[in-house]
Structures are given as C-alpha cells and as structure tokens.
Design a protein around this motif. Structure first.
Motif, PDB file in Angstrom:
ATOM      1  N   MET A 192     -35.337 -26.293  25.974  1.00 19.85           N
ATOM      2  CA  MET A 192     -34.703 -26.052  24.855  1.00 19.85           C
ATOM      3  C   MET A 192     -35.599 -25.760  23.558  1.00 19.85           C
ATOM      4  O   MET A 192     -35.354 -25.247  22.790  1.00 19.85           O
ATOM      5  N   ALA A 193     -36.551 -26.743  23.501  1.00 20.32           N
ATOM      6  CA  ALA A 193     -37.365 -26.675  22.471  1.00 20.32           C
ATOM      7  C   ALA A 193     -38.715 -25.518  22.405  1.00 20.32           C
ATOM      8  O   ALA A 193     -39.184 -25.090  21.617  1.00 20.32           O
ATOM      9  N   ALA A 194     -38.502 -24.916  23.580  1.00 22.90           N
ATOM     10  CA  ALA A 194     -39.716 -23.949  24.116  1.00 22.90           C
ATOM     11  C   ALA A 194     -39.079 -22.449  23.208  1.00 22.90           C
ATOM     12  O   ALA A 194     -37.927 -22.102  23.202  1.00 22.90           O
ATOM     13  N   PRO A 195     -40.304 -21.518  22.747  1.00 26.38           N
ATOM     14  CA  PRO A 195     -40.057 -20.680  21.946  1.00 26.38           C
ATOM     15  C   PRO A 195     -38.943 -19.567  22.687  1.00 26.38           C
ATOM     16  O   PRO A 195     -39.322 -19.380  23.939  1.00 26.38           O
ATOM     17  N   LYS A 196     -38.239 -18.825  22.144  1.00 34.47           N
ATOM     18  CA  LYS A 196     -37.365 -17.796  22.853  1.00 34.47           C
ATOM     19  C   LYS A 196     -37.119 -16.544  21.723  1.00 34.47           C
ATOM     20  O   LYS A 196     -37.319 -16.763  20.762  1.00 34.47           O
ATOM     21  N   PRO A 197     -37.007 -15.391  22.446  1.00 29.01           N
ATOM     22  CA  PRO A 197     -36.739 -14.184  21.605  1.00 29.01           C
ATOM     23  C   PRO A 197     -35.282 -14.607  20.876  1.00 29.01           C
ATOM     24  O   PRO A 197     -34.514 -15.117  21.094  1.00 29.01           O
ATOM     25  N   ASP A 198     -35.190 -13.966  19.453  1.00 27.71           N
ATOM     26  CA  ASP A 198     -34.134 -14.176  18.707  1.00 27.71           C
ATOM     27  C   ASP A 198     -32.906 -13.690  19.350  1.00 27.71           C
ATOM     28  O   ASP A 198     -31.881 -14.350  19.215  1.00 27.71           O
ATOM     29  N   ASN A 199     -32.886 -12.647  20.294  1.00 24.02           N
ATOM     30  CA  ASN A 199     -31.535 -12.239  20.671  1.00 24.02           C
ATOM     31  C   ASN A 199     -30.981 -13.136  21.836  1.00 24.02           C
ATOM     32  O   ASN A 199     -30.007 -12.970  22.541  1.00 24.02           O
ATOM     33  N   MET A 200     -32.102 -14.243  22.168  1.00 23.10           N
ATOM     34  CA  MET A 200     -31.717 -15.071  23.424  1.00 23.10           C
ATOM     35  C   MET A 200     -31.239 -16.341  22.816  1.00 23.10           C
ATOM     36  O   MET A 200     -31.150 -17.496  23.499  1.00 23.10           O
ATOM     37  N   ILE A 201     -30.998 -16.825  21.415  1.00 23.18           N
ATOM     38  CA  ILE A 201     -30.773 -17.870  20.922  1.00 23.18           C
ATOM     39  C   ILE A 201     -29.338 -17.587  20.306  1.00 23.18           C
ATOM     40  O   ILE A 201     -29.222 -16.933  19.302  1.00 23.18           O
ATOM     41  N   PRO A 202     -28.553 -18.668  20.758  1.00 22.72           N
ATOM     42  CA  PRO A 202     -27.307 -18.546  20.225  1.00 22.72           C
ATOM     43  C   PRO A 202     -27.271 -19.132  18.704  1.00 22.72           C
ATOM     44  O   PRO A 202     -28.011 -19.973  18.457  1.00 22.72           O
ATOM     45  N   VAL A 203     -26.232 -19.022  18.064  1.00 27.19           N
ATOM     46  CA  VAL A 203     -26.353 -19.645  16.366  1.00 27.19           C
ATOM     47  C   VAL A 203     -25.793 -21.001  16.452  1.00 27.19           C
ATOM     48  O   VAL A 203     -26.015 -21.769  15.546  1.00 27.19           O
ATOM     49  N   ALA A 204     -25.089 -21.567  17.568  1.00 32.75           N
ATOM     50  CA  ALA A 204     -24.531 -22.982  17.897  1.00 32.75           C
ATOM     51  C   ALA A 204     -24.231 -23.304  19.057  1.00 32.75           C
ATOM     52  O   ALA A 204     -24.152 -22.164  19.942  1.00 32.75           O
ATOM     53  N   THR A 205     -24.253 -24.360  19.558  1.00 35.03           N
ATOM     54  CA  THR A 205     -24.150 -24.798  20.811  1.00 35.03           C
ATOM     55  C   THR A 205     -23.084 -25.868  20.728  1.00 35.03           C
ATOM     56  O   THR A 205     -22.846 -26.744  20.221  1.00 35.03           O
ATOM     57  N   PHE A 263     -27.708 -35.378  24.332  1.00 36.31           N
ATOM     58  CA  PHE A 263     -27.708 -33.964  24.049  1.00 36.31           C
ATOM     59  C   PHE A 263     -27.678 -33.677  22.416  1.00 36.31           C
ATOM     60  O   PHE A 263     -28.365 -32.804  21.977  1.00 36.31           O
ATOM     61  N   THR A 264     -27.101 -34.644  21.740  1.00 34.84           N
ATOM     62  CA  THR A 264     -27.013 -34.584  20.339  1.00 34.84           C
ATOM     63  C   THR A 264     -28.502 -34.463  19.722  1.00 34.84           C
ATOM     64  O   THR A 264     -28.819 -33.457  18.939  1.00 34.84           O
ATOM     65  N   LYS A 265     -29.436 -35.193  20.478  1.00 40.71           N
ATOM     66  CA  LYS A 265     -30.595 -35.506  19.920  1.00 40.71           C
ATOM     67  C   LYS A 265     -31.459 -34.345  20.040  1.00 40.71           C
ATOM     68  O   LYS A 265     -32.377 -33.532  19.445  1.00 40.71           O
ATOM     69  N   ILE A 266     -31.240 -33.664  21.444  1.00 41.50           N
ATOM     70  CA  ILE A 266     -31.991 -32.508  21.760  1.00 41.50           C
ATOM     71  C   ILE A 266     -31.689 -31.375  20.744  1.00 41.50           C
ATOM     72  O   ILE A 266     -32.658 -30.490  20.288  1.00 41.50           O
ATOM     73  N   TYR A 267     -30.419 -31.109  20.597  1.00 42.90           N
ATOM     74  CA  TYR A 267     -30.094 -30.117  19.612  1.00 42.90           C
ATOM     75  C   TYR A 267     -30.458 -30.223  18.188  1.00 42.90           C
ATOM     76  O   TYR A 267     -31.047 -29.311  17.420  1.00 42.90           O
ATOM     77  N   ALA A 268     -30.427 -31.352  17.738  1.00 41.59           N
ATOM     78  CA  ALA A 268     -30.983 -31.756  16.324  1.00 41.59           C
ATOM     79  C   ALA A 268     -32.501 -31.555  16.143  1.00 41.59           C
ATOM     80  O   ALA A 268     -32.821 -31.109  15.188  1.00 41.59           O
ATOM     81  N   ASP A 269     -33.155 -31.976  17.343  1.00 39.41           N
ATOM     82  CA  ASP A 269     -34.744 -31.733  17.404  1.00 39.41           C
ATOM     83  C   ASP A 269     -34.962 -30.250  17.272  1.00 39.41           C
ATOM     84  O   ASP A 269     -35.962 -29.879  16.674  1.00 39.41           O
ATOM     85  N   ILE A 270     -34.276 -29.497  17.738  1.00 43.92           N
ATOM     86  CA  ILE A 270     -34.464 -27.697  17.577  1.00 43.92           C
ATOM     87  C   ILE A 270     -33.639 -27.458  16.472  1.00 43.92           C
ATOM     88  O   ILE A 270     -34.104 -25.896  16.272  1.00 43.92           O
ATOM     89  N   GLY A 271     -32.896 -28.124  15.787  1.00 40.12           N
ATOM     90  CA  GLY A 271     -32.215 -27.532  14.450  1.00 40.12           C
ATOM     91  C   GLY A 271     -31.146 -26.544  14.764  1.00 40.12           C
ATOM     92  O   GLY A 271     -30.946 -25.718  13.820  1.00 40.12           O
ATOM     93  N   ARG A 272     -30.398 -26.649  15.869  1.00 43.59           N
ATOM     94  CA  ARG A 272     -29.395 -25.868  16.181  1.00 43.59           C
ATOM     95  C   ARG A 272     -28.089 -26.637  15.766  1.00 43.59           C
ATOM     96  O   ARG A 272     -27.977 -27.726  16.228  1.00 43.59           O
ATOM     97  N   PRO A 273     -27.107 -25.888  15.232  1.00 40.90           N
ATOM     98  CA  PRO A 273     -25.568 -26.750  14.935  1.00 40.90           C
ATOM     99  C   PRO A 273     -25.274 -27.020  16.540  1.00 40.90           C
ATOM    100  O   PRO A 273     -25.256 -25.937  17.622  1.00 40.90           O
ATOM    101  N   PHE A 274     -24.781 -28.179  16.704  1.00 44.46           N
ATOM    102  CA  PHE A 274     -24.181 -28.717  17.864  1.00 44.46           C
ATOM    103  C   PHE A 274     -23.134 -29.638  17.608  1.00 44.46           C
ATOM    104  O   PHE A 274     -23.082 -30.499  16.770  1.00 44.46           O
ATOM    105  N   GLN A 275     -22.286 -29.549  18.466  1.00 42.74           N
ATOM    106  CA  GLN A 275     -21.006 -30.619  18.475  1.00 42.74           C
ATOM    107  C   GLN A 275     -20.557 -30.695  19.886  1.00 42.74           C
ATOM    108  O   GLN A 275     -20.815 -29.756  20.828  1.00 42.74           O
TER     109      GLN A 275
END
Length: 161
Positions: A91-104, A122-134
């Motif tokens: 999840m932390a690895a770089p990805k092209p912009d079109n391959m990243i969702p705006v939220a999970t 799971f909450t920590k993983i998404y917080a660490d990458i700065g993606r909105p997550f619920q």
C-alpha cells in the motif's frame, strides 16, 4: 436479456510462489466503485497475488477520474503478521495516479472473525499513506460514504502546478 456482469479478476488466477495462498480476493468495478470481496484468513502469498491481480485489473480497465475502493471482508479478516506487513508495504509503494483511489472503505460485519482485531491495523495502514479510510458494518453505509468521497473529489479545487 440478463445484465452483463462487470469483468472480474481474482487472486485465484495468480500463482506467485510454490506456497499456497490462504484466502481469495475477487476484484470488479461497478460505476466509480472498485469492489474487492476478500475471503480470509490471509497470508503473505495471498497479498502478493492480490498485488498482481489488482495491477493487472487496473491496467486492463484503466479507470478514468476519481474512484473509491470498497473491500468487503467475508468469513475471516485475520492475517498473519507477515501478511499484514506485506500489505502495508504494498500500500505504501508508489503507484501511478490513475491507479490510486480517492478513498478506501472496508465492510467488516460484526460476525466476521477477527474483524475487531484487524480493524486497527487496516486503519493504521491507510493513515500511514494518507488516504481517507473508514470501516463500515454494511455495504449500504460504505456506499453513502464512498459517494460523499467521490463528490468531495469532484468539487475539490485543482492542485497548483
């Protein structure tokens, strides 16, 4: 005439090592939602298969514009420590912009074994990458949140260049 089903990709179609993946994840797109149905428990081999299946699916479908990923966990949410560490690294690895969702969003019903144990990880993983997550208990609740995230992305001002 039946409605055509969206094309799917599954970790069951991928082989990455001599060891057997534990669990399976199916991936498909409906509208602006990329669905993942994850049946656990999960190990490192499954996470490696997921990374390939997801990459292949995104390259094949090339989603345009904002989209949200929603993972519904079925049966068991548990992962080995190595599996969750591998998931965090992917999840932390770089990805092209079109391959990243705006939220999970994850949908983990109360009866999913290990859901309350894995939720903070799971909450920590998404917080660490700065993606909105619920995490939600129902798909209906996840859908409402996903729609709000898509609307927010649609109305957000463009980033300065």
């Amino acid at each position: 005439m039946p409605t055509p089903r969206p094309p799917k990709r599954s970790t069951s179609q991928i082989k990455t090592s001599q060891f057997t993946p534990h669990g399976v994840v199916d991936i498909w797109m409906e509208g602006r939602l990329m669905h993942y149905e994850a049946t656990g428990p999960f190990n490192t081999e499954l996470v490696d298969c997921l990374a390939i299946a997801q990459r292949d699916y995104l390259l094949a479908t090339r989603p345009q514009g904002a989209w949200v990923s929603v993972c519904t966990v079925v049966g068991n949410a548990m992962s080995s420590p190595d599996g969750i560490a591998r998931y965090a690294a992917i999840m932390a690895a770089p990805k092209p912009d079109n391959m990243i969702p705006v939220a999970t969003a994850f949908v983990i019903a109360r009866d999913v074994e290990g859901g309350s144990i894995m939720a903070p990880q799971f909450t920590k993983i998404y917080a660490d990458i700065g993606r909105p997550f619920q995490i939600f208990e129902t798909m209906a609740a996840a859908q409402v949140w996903a729609d709000a995230m898509l609307e927010q992305a649609r109305t957000a001002p463009a980033a300065p260049t």
